[in-house]
Design a protein around this motif. Structure first.
Motif, PDB file in Angstrom:
ATOM      1  N   ASP A  17     -21.852  -5.162  45.465  1.00 16.07           N
ATOM      2  CA  ASP A  17     -23.105  -5.343  44.718  1.00 16.07           C
ATOM      3  C   ASP A  17     -22.978  -5.163  43.205  1.00 16.07           C
ATOM      4  O   ASP A  17     -23.981  -5.092  42.504  1.00 16.07           O
ATOM      5  N   ARG A  18     -21.766  -5.108  42.689  1.00 17.67           N
ATOM      6  CA  ARG A  18     -21.609  -5.140  41.233  1.00 17.67           C
ATOM      7  C   ARG A  18     -21.728  -6.589  40.775  1.00 17.67           C
ATOM      8  O   ARG A  18     -21.352  -7.511  41.480  1.00 17.67           O
ATOM      9  N   VAL A  19     -22.255  -6.764  39.561  1.00 17.95           N
ATOM     10  CA  VAL A  19     -22.352  -8.085  38.940  1.00 17.95           C
ATOM     11  C   VAL A  19     -21.757  -7.977  37.548  1.00 17.95           C
ATOM     12  O   VAL A  19     -21.998  -7.006  36.831  1.00 17.95           O
ATOM     13  N   LEU A  20     -20.973  -8.968  37.162  1.00 12.39           N
ATOM     14  CA  LEU A  20     -20.373  -9.013  35.834  1.00 12.39           C
ATOM     15  C   LEU A  20     -20.585 -10.401  35.241  1.00 12.39           C
ATOM     16  O   LEU A  20     -20.293 -11.401  35.889  1.00 12.39           O
ATOM     17  N   LEU A  21     -21.122 -10.441  34.037  1.00 11.89           N
ATOM     18  CA  LEU A  21     -21.203 -11.672  33.251  1.00 11.89           C
ATOM     19  C   LEU A  21     -20.225 -11.506  32.106  1.00 11.89           C
ATOM     20  O   LEU A  21     -20.341 -10.566  31.311  1.00 11.89           O
ATOM     21  N   ARG A  22     -19.252 -12.406  32.018  1.00 10.81           N
ATOM     22  CA  ARG A  22     -18.192 -12.263  31.020  1.00 10.81           C
ATOM     23  C   ARG A  22     -18.099 -13.532  30.194  1.00 10.81           C
ATOM     24  O   ARG A  22     -18.100 -14.642  30.722  1.00 10.81           O
ATOM     25  N   SER A  23     -17.983 -13.376  28.871  1.00 17.55           N
ATOM     26  CA  SER A  23     -17.799 -14.525  27.992  1.00 17.55           C
ATOM     27  C   SER A  23     -16.390 -15.075  28.170  1.00 17.55           C
ATOM     28  O   SER A  23     -15.525 -14.436  28.762  1.00 17.55           O
ATOM     29  N   ARG A  24     -16.149 -16.252  27.622  1.00 22.28           N
ATOM     30  CA  ARG A  24     -14.813 -16.843  27.758  1.00 22.28           C
ATOM     31  C   ARG A  24     -13.753 -16.033  27.033  1.00 22.28           C
ATOM     32  O   ARG A  24     -12.576 -16.161  27.307  1.00 22.28           O
ATOM     33  N   ARG A  25     -14.171 -15.175  26.111  1.00 23.57           N
ATOM     34  CA  ARG A  25     -13.220 -14.299  25.407  1.00 23.57           C
ATOM     35  C   ARG A  25     -13.105 -12.922  26.049  1.00 23.57           C
ATOM     36  O   ARG A  25     -12.431 -12.045  25.538  1.00 23.57           O
ATOM     37  N   GLY A  26     -13.815 -12.734  27.165  1.00 24.00           N
ATOM     38  CA  GLY A  26     -13.690 -11.484  27.911  1.00 24.00           C
ATOM     39  C   GLY A  26     -14.749 -10.439  27.616  1.00 24.00           C
ATOM     40  O   GLY A  26     -14.711  -9.360  28.196  1.00 24.00           O
ATOM     41  N   THR A  27     -15.705 -10.735  26.750  1.00 25.40           N
ATOM     42  CA  THR A  27     -16.756  -9.771  26.415  1.00 25.40           C
ATOM     43  C   THR A  27     -17.730  -9.628  27.575  1.00 25.40           C
ATOM     44  O   THR A  27     -18.188 -10.620  28.133  1.00 25.40           O
ATOM     45  N   ASP A  28     -18.061  -8.400  27.932  1.00 26.49           N
ATOM     46  CA  ASP A  28     -19.042  -8.137  28.987  1.00 26.49           C
ATOM     47  C   ASP A  28     -20.432  -8.455  28.434  1.00 26.49           C
ATOM     48  O   ASP A  28     -20.889  -7.840  27.481  1.00 26.49           O
ATOM     49  N   MET A  29     -21.109  -9.445  29.026  1.00 28.39           N
ATOM     50  CA  MET A  29     -22.434  -9.880  28.575  1.00 28.39           C
ATOM     51  C   MET A  29     -23.528  -9.483  29.567  1.00 28.39           C
ATOM     52  O   MET A  29     -24.679  -9.887  29.419  1.00 28.39           O
ATOM     53  N   THR A  30     -23.199  -8.687  30.572  1.00 28.90           N
ATOM     54  CA  THR A  30     -24.141  -8.352  31.633  1.00 28.90           C
ATOM     55  C   THR A  30     -25.408  -7.714  31.083  1.00 28.90           C
ATOM     56  O   THR A  30     -26.521  -8.074  31.500  1.00 28.90           O
ATOM     57  N   ARG A  60     -21.643 -19.847  27.190  1.00 31.57           N
ATOM     58  CA  ARG A  60     -20.734 -20.111  28.306  1.00 31.57           C
ATOM     59  C   ARG A  60     -20.319 -18.765  28.855  1.00 31.57           C
ATOM     60  O   ARG A  60     -19.893 -17.877  28.115  1.00 31.57           O
ATOM     61  N   CYS A  61     -20.469 -18.601  30.151  1.00 29.63           N
ATOM     62  CA  CYS A  61     -20.013 -17.339  30.731  1.00 29.63           C
ATOM     63  C   CYS A  61     -19.624 -17.538  32.185  1.00 29.63           C
ATOM     64  O   CYS A  61     -19.959 -18.542  32.812  1.00 29.63           O
ATOM     65  N   MET A  62     -18.903 -16.568  32.682  1.00 27.12           N
ATOM     66  CA  MET A  62     -18.482 -16.542  34.072  1.00 27.12           C
ATOM     67  C   MET A  62     -19.228 -15.383  34.731  1.00 27.12           C
ATOM     68  O   MET A  62     -19.284 -14.287  34.185  1.00 27.12           O
ATOM     69  N   LEU A  63     -19.823 -15.657  35.878  1.00 26.10           N
ATOM     70  CA  LEU A  63     -20.564 -14.645  36.617  1.00 26.10           C
ATOM     71  C   LEU A  63     -19.766 -14.279  37.863  1.00 26.10           C
ATOM     72  O   LEU A  63     -19.318 -15.168  38.582  1.00 26.10           O
TER      73      LEU A  63
END
Length: 78
Positions: free
Chosen positions: A42-55, A33-36
């Protein structure tokens, strides 16, 4: 414009398996589960529900996100 990702909505336990009218549910299968966030600059961030950067773990998704309009947020399961 300056903005940050909203906090993800988390499921809440209930005492009954019956769903209220107008609600739907789905099983959680294997995945992440993540938020994009695709920012206007043009920056992209994929973040887990706990706030970890998964990009860095999903470079192909980060590249594909550049096709989205700027200042777009998507919440989902990969």
């Amino acid at each position: 414009m300056s903005w940050t990702l909203p906090e993800p909505m988390l499921a809440a336990p209930v005492n009954s398996s019956a769903l209220a009218p107008g609600w739907a549910a789905e099983a959680k299968w294997d995945g992440f589960r993540c938020m994009l966030a695709r920012y206007a600059d043009d920056r992209v961030l994929l973040r887990s529900r706990r706030g970890t950067d998964m990009t860095h773990a999903f470079p192909e998704i980060a590249r594909a996100a550049l096709a989205l309009p700027g200042d777009t947020v998507v919440d989902g399961v990969m």
